[in-house]
Design an enzyme around this catalytic site. Structure first.
Site, PDB file in Angstrom:
ATOM      1  N   ASN A   1       7.114   5.604  40.394  1.00 33.37           N
ATOM      2  CA  ASN A   1       8.066   6.707  40.277  1.00 33.37           C
ATOM      3  C   ASN A   1       9.071   6.526  41.401  1.00 33.37           C
ATOM      4  O   ASN A   1       8.678   6.317  42.550  1.00 33.37           O
ATOM      5  CB  ASN A   1       7.351   8.050  40.420  1.00 33.37           C
TER       6      ASN A   1
ATOM      7  N   MET B   1      13.364   8.853  38.075  1.00 29.27           N
ATOM      8  CA  MET B   1      12.406   9.943  38.248  1.00 29.27           C
ATOM      9  C   MET B   1      11.395   9.974  37.113  1.00 29.27           C
ATOM     10  O   MET B   1      11.757  10.090  35.958  1.00 29.27           O
ATOM     11  CB  MET B   1      13.167  11.272  38.235  1.00 29.27           C
ATOM     12  N   CYS B   2      10.152   9.891  37.516  1.00 30.98           N
ATOM     13  CA  CYS B   2       9.097   9.903  36.518  1.00 30.98           C
ATOM     14  C   CYS B   2       7.967  10.780  37.059  1.00 30.98           C
ATOM     15  O   CYS B   2       8.082  11.370  38.121  1.00 30.98           O
ATOM     16  CB  CYS B   2       8.582   8.489  36.269  1.00 30.98           C
ATOM     17  N   ARG B   3       6.897  10.847  36.332  1.00 24.61           N
ATOM     18  CA  ARG B   3       5.663  11.496  36.775  1.00 24.61           C
ATOM     19  C   ARG B   3       4.528  10.581  36.384  1.00 24.61           C
ATOM     20  O   ARG B   3       4.582   9.949  35.342  1.00 24.61           O
ATOM     21  CB  ARG B   3       5.447  12.860  36.089  1.00 24.61           C
TER      22      ARG B   3
END
Lengths: 279, 279, 279, 279
Positions: free
Chosen positions: B115, B1-3
């Site tokens: 992501n 999980m990233c942005r």
């Protein structure tokens, strides 16, 4: 805003308390429940006294990354056993993220860690630095309010009478705040140790201090935390002090009262009121 | 999980989008609202194409600490202006926190960021690595699924036909998943650019993909984000693609539909369906 | 012991001077020839003024690892162009390796970097800190002698008359040394700039100072350094000041005389004697 | 090019060997005498087996900065005691400076560290990666030739017959080199342990290998190194293997012969020839 944990009792591997509990300190680095911030990702540290007969200086480990991804902290926590250790995860209130700003701080046999802040610290910093004994001054390595409080307390006799030195340090800080017109100046929970004794202080100028809890009854802890295997072997006098409980509250965790401090030595614990000594 | 965030339009200082918005990417590093995790503190990166006439390779900056405390990222974002840049904050799904695992990844003039995750990646990793062109293989520097997806896509013609190469990459990954019996294999939003064109893909095997939004109307953006001064000067064709909006939704941000991709070039944008090409 | 480089002239990419010369600053991080140590691996930094019409604050980049392996420094040096920049590689004389101890230091529009040391600095530190203007004191972030010298000089009027402030700073430092009985107190080569003017100081209490060189004739530099392509385009007034030459000496590099300073502005350069002003 | 040290004998604090000797490993990080490079500043690491009765996994510490300034390494080396440990300082031959590229590498109870290089490694990397057992492949975390050699050796039976597996690994690597036309392919000194046994290999394709020394006679070591207090207490069977001696050679240090390996177990040591097994 930070979170911390202090342990005094039968020697255990650090990982038993730092990693195994459901809501361990490492879990709190990402998901603190009782703090101003849920994230404490601005460095971490642990200081421990060796598990040996003879008196010895504590060792420290400081890292600038978040505790949750620090592999060295995990390795070390698995292999180091200690009867008295302090662990800290940092959420900076403005000062740089660097090892010299990581807790616990060390001076000789003494360890110190802090959760909270001196409001408007940049304005007061110089005045507080001037109160530090010139002999101690060169040992200040970082730029935090927390470390400076340590050196002010050392100047005021921490090694002779810790509770009184902390009470005097609060007085000095609050006097500086009054001079500069800063209200609600100080927020602090502080842990201090010399390797034999452990003190945990809770105080704030506004008398609405950061949370602080201690365990009294190891048997209740065992029941609440079957995942911490080491608890099955530790002595009944073993104590843990934490910014927030390692799981649910019920029975095992007691709040350190507002404006007071706990004291642990050889499995014996006491609670006392903490009254600042005006400077 | 990233942005992540991708920008294409009139040259602006990176800080205008990374720091100034109320719910900026830097704010999302501590307080993501739409992600699986609220914290994205496992490194950060930015890749930008220079603001010059002649074609040039993009530059990249990768850091292992959280974006919120990275002073170099702040300095650089203030002084670098670019007409096309990609920025990323990372929440590791297990692989090491190190610069070579930070996005965006670069190959020649191409940048790629991601992501999401390939489920059970360790099991599939070898099979996927084998599909990479032997000539490209030595350029893989890190250990993430994200970078490997980039090299699989490069192998399958990313530089000739980006959307088709990504669709084929998905096919290859899903075939490996089927072989290994991994359900709901792939989660991805991906941004790709060659410095002139920008693509943003949204896809997941379970057809329930991570959020992805794009801005269409610069005038609405200006009204919603008066704090982003640079928006008052940018051309009407300027576009921003983000994992989650930089403030409130109303009007300015549109969701990239499930299983589709956006394409931007010279202020012109298109949306197309994304259908995996079975391997 | 450190090495540094300062540039003033036609805007060029930082990499032209930091990486391209045979014996570049990056090469000096591993193979310094004229220093006390051959290795300068305790961090690095660069500060640059933007290549724009209007006056602007400089940007800085600080890293704690050795310059020779810092990829961000390489990326940034390739893409950033500047008409005036300072670069520094650090060999710590005892203080912590951390970003807040990396040079150049910045205050407003001013940059400062230093090679050398105050002997027995821990003993003198408190006295020197007390001389800093209380308004400036909170801006001190690190723990080095170099940064403290900067703040003492700022207190003594650096922004009004740089050479005089530096001469007075030396006087203050030497007075503190005398008080504490420290012989051969100060070693320094210092570069200072406000973005328009550049000063380079060479001084030591024992009058046997660290090496410092400046280039005068761009044509000779071009001949000696064909690998620095940018030199073919720069104006004749372009100057470089370095701890040690970027290649062989012959003709292009002149030693800044003992106890003197150089001054560059708009392609015009001067050399003056440097006489400490007793405190 | 790197430097390393391996210890097997009576439990001692790591610092006794890593810091105390005149030309200690930490000193070698800045001033190596026998290496291709004098500086080994691209990270460091130590792996140690606990000083306990029961068999246990080794612990590891990896850091990306130079050993000479790493405070955590110093703290840990002072407090950790071990009967068998491996320590390494790295000089990268091109791969990234990151923890996952630091030695020693660990798999289960096994530790592995390496000095040297596979020439033209990027060209051979894919072929070598393909020879790794698919079950082991996902455990590869970094990007070095050293770690890949470890996994090839594990694939070829390291845990059953270490010397034979290393001889076969060399064969596999040299076959890949032959296929790609790379002469003088392999340079290696390698240390391997399972916590009970310690092997040290010296080999190169050109039969002109990196230096490797071992100590045989603890009494001579004691005389040569009075600064290593711990030596006065260790058993006569205690052995140290090093890339270069910790002081002067005379008497205490013997060169491991070209194309051979040493083996230590319970204070008993042997030397054997090392002949590659062609793939």
């Amino acid at each position: 805003m930070c979170r911390w944990l202090a342990y005094s009792g039968s020697p255990i591997a650090l990982a038993e308390l730092l990693y195994k509990p459901r809501h361990s300190l490492i879990d709190q680095s990402r998901h603190a429940r009782m703090g101003v911030e849920t994230t404490n990702g601005d460095g971490c540290g642990v200081g421990w006294y060796p598990d040996t007969e003879e008196a010895a200086e504590p060792a420290i480990f400081h890292a600038t990354g978040p505790a949750w991804s620090d592999r060295n902290l995990l390795e070390l926590s698995r292999c180091v056993r200690s009867p008295l250790f302090l662990a800290h995860i940092r959420a900076s209130t403005g000062t740089a993220v660097q090892q010299s700003n990581c807790h616990p701080f060390r001076y000789g046999r003494w360890l110190w860690m802090h959760n909270g802040a001196i409001h408007d610290f940049p304005e007061l910093k110089r005045d507080l630095a001037l109160t530090v004994d010139p002999v101690l001054y060169p040992f200040i390595e970082g730029s935090t309010d927390s470390e400076l409080m340590f050196y002010v307390a050392l100047t005021l006799g921490l090694q002779e009478d810790a509770p009184r030195a902390v009470a005097r340090m609060i007085g000095v800080v609050e006097a500086a705040g009054k001079k500069h017109g800063v209200p609600d100046l100080l927020q602090m929970t502080v842990a201090v140790s010399d390797g034999r004794r452990l003190w945990a202080f809770r105080y704030s100028t506004e008398r609405h201090s950061r949370s602080l809890f201690f365990s009294t009854d190891v048997r209740t802890l065992r029941t609440l935390h079957p995942e911490i295997e080491a608890l099955s072997h530790v002595s009944d006098g073993t104590r843990v002090v934490v910014s927030e409980p390692l799981g649910d509250l019920e029975g095992a965790w007691h709040e350190v009262p507002e404006s007071s401090y706990g004291y642990v030595e050889d499995g014996h614990g006491e609670l006392h009121p903490l009254t600042p000594v005006p400077a």
